[in-house]
Scaffold this motif. Structure first.
Motif, PDB file in Angstrom:
ATOM      1  N   ARG A  95       0.854  -1.189   0.000  1.00 57.30           N
ATOM      2  CA  ARG A  95       0.000   0.000   0.000  1.00 57.30           C
ATOM      3  C   ARG A  95       0.887   1.235   0.000  1.00 57.30           C
ATOM      4  NH1 ARG A  95      -4.862   1.239   4.305  1.00 57.30           N
ATOM      5  NH2 ARG A  95      -5.803   2.875   3.054  1.00 57.30           N
ATOM      6  N   TYR A  96       0.375   2.297  -0.541  1.00 57.34           N
ATOM      7  CA  TYR A  96       1.135   3.547  -0.603  1.00 57.34           C
ATOM      8  C   TYR A  96       0.478   4.608   0.268  1.00 57.34           C
ATOM      9  CZ  TYR A  96       3.589   1.395  -4.458  1.00 57.34           C
ATOM     10  OH  TYR A  96       4.341   0.541  -5.223  1.00 57.34           O
ATOM     11  N   GLY A  97       1.279   5.572   0.721  1.00 55.42           N
ATOM     12  CA  GLY A  97       0.766   6.682   1.503  1.00 55.42           C
ATOM     13  C   GLY A  97       0.577   6.377   2.980  1.00 55.42           C
ATOM     14  N   VAL A  98       1.046   5.223   3.418  1.00 55.67           N
ATOM     15  CA  VAL A  98       0.954   4.834   4.829  1.00 55.67           C
ATOM     16  C   VAL A  98       2.271   4.182   5.229  1.00 55.67           C
ATOM     17  CG1 VAL A  98      -1.553   4.462   4.753  1.00 55.67           C
ATOM     18  CG2 VAL A  98      -0.011   2.552   4.294  1.00 55.67           C
ATOM     19  N   ASP A  99       2.460   3.995   6.529  1.00 57.00           N
ATOM     20  CA  ASP A  99       3.606   3.227   7.012  1.00 57.00           C
ATOM     21  C   ASP A  99       3.372   1.765   6.620  1.00 57.00           C
ATOM     22  OD1 ASP A  99       5.785   2.143   8.355  1.00 57.00           O
ATOM     23  OD2 ASP A  99       4.831   2.301  10.333  1.00 57.00           O
ATOM     24  N   VAL A 100       4.252   1.210   5.799  1.00 57.43           N
ATOM     25  CA  VAL A 100       4.038  -0.161   5.305  1.00 57.43           C
ATOM     26  C   VAL A 100       4.493  -1.235   6.284  1.00 57.43           C
ATOM     27  CG1 VAL A 100       4.123   0.486   2.870  1.00 57.43           C
ATOM     28  CG2 VAL A 100       6.223  -0.240   4.017  1.00 57.43           C
ATOM     29  N   THR A 101       5.133  -0.860   7.368  1.00 57.95           N
ATOM     30  CA  THR A 101       5.666  -1.857   8.304  1.00 57.95           C
ATOM     31  C   THR A 101       4.603  -2.840   8.798  1.00 57.95           C
ATOM     32  OG1 THR A 101       7.384  -0.301   8.973  1.00 57.95           O
ATOM     33  CG2 THR A 101       6.993  -2.191  10.421  1.00 57.95           C
ATOM     34  N   PRO A 102       3.443  -2.386   9.303  1.00 60.94           N
ATOM     35  CA  PRO A 102       2.455  -3.375   9.751  1.00 60.94           C
ATOM     36  C   PRO A 102       1.909  -4.222   8.602  1.00 60.94           C
ATOM     37  CG  PRO A 102       1.610  -1.124  10.037  1.00 60.94           C
ATOM     38  CD  PRO A 102       3.030  -1.011   9.615  1.00 60.94           C
ATOM     39  N   TYR A 103       1.797  -3.639   7.429  1.00 57.78           N
ATOM     40  CA  TYR A 103       1.331  -4.397   6.260  1.00 57.78           C
ATOM     41  C   TYR A 103       2.349  -5.465   5.875  1.00 57.78           C
ATOM     42  CZ  TYR A 103      -2.261  -0.854   5.669  1.00 57.78           C
ATOM     43  OH  TYR A 103      -3.333  -0.030   5.859  1.00 57.78           O
ATOM     44  N   ASP A 104       3.640  -5.094   5.888  1.00 53.63           N
ATOM     45  CA  ASP A 104       4.698  -6.066   5.571  1.00 53.63           C
ATOM     46  C   ASP A 104       4.699  -7.209   6.574  1.00 53.63           C
ATOM     47  OD1 ASP A 104       5.634  -4.774   3.309  1.00 53.63           O
ATOM     48  OD2 ASP A 104       7.203  -3.676   4.387  1.00 53.63           O
ATOM     49  N   TRP A 105       4.591  -6.883   7.863  1.00 47.18           N
ATOM     50  CA  TRP A 105       4.566  -7.924   8.884  1.00 47.18           C
ATOM     51  C   TRP A 105       3.371  -8.848   8.700  1.00 47.18           C
ATOM     52  CZ3 TRP A 105       8.055  -9.825  12.056  1.00 47.18           C
ATOM     53  CH2 TRP A 105       9.189  -9.059  12.339  1.00 47.18           C
ATOM     54  N   ALA A 106       2.200  -8.259   8.503  1.00 48.85           N
ATOM     55  CA  ALA A 106       0.992  -9.075   8.325  1.00 48.85           C
ATOM     56  C   ALA A 106       1.113  -9.954   7.086  1.00 48.85           C
ATOM     57  CB  ALA A 106      -0.242  -8.179   8.232  1.00 48.85           C
TER      58      ALA A 106
END
Length: 136
Positions: A95-106
């Motif tokens: 996803r763009y425009g947000v901190d991707v760290t939680p998305y990457d972890w999930a």
């Protein structure tokens, strides 16, 4: 793998519109890359269906093995996409425009969980097959 590719393409590319398969160019190139991914995943789904049906017809693939392979494919695609596509090649982010760290972890943890389930099902299927075979 094709099932997870289809899920990714339909949910994240089409419904949510979070990214395209290739986001390092124009929107048109991104849409073209999505179409090519969709074509490849559909071809893989059809090929996988026929290969699986042939193995079952010949009696060399049990349902337990098929389930194990299904989960292994889901996890392998998820981890490959998360590590190679997102981080190494950087063809797109989740996803763009947000901190991707939680998305990457999930994303990567869910891929790892699917892979572990596939490995556990593979071991279970192998043990089950081993107990059915007569000893010499």
């Amino acid at each position: 793998m094709a099932v997870m590719a289809a899920t990714d393409e339909i949910v994240f590319h089409q419904l949510l519109g979070w990214h395209h398969f290739y986001d390092r160019s124009t929107t048109g190139v991104g849409l073209l890359s999505d179409g090519l991914l969709h074509t490849a995943e559909l071809l893989a789904l059809v090929a996988g269906f026929f290969l699986s049906a042939d193995l079952r017809r010949r009696g060399v693939l049990a349902g337990a093995q098929q389930r194990a392979g299904f989960f292994l494919g889901l996890g392998l695609f998820q981890l490959f996409d998360g590590v190679v596509d997102h981080k190494v090649l950087r063809v797109h982010q989740i996803r763009y425009g947000v901190d991707v760290t939680p998305y990457d972890w999930a994303w990567n943890v869910s891929g790892l969980v699917l892979l572990i389930v596939g490995c556990a099902l593979t071991v279970r299927a192998a043990r089950r097959d081993g107990t059915r075979r007569p000893t010499a």
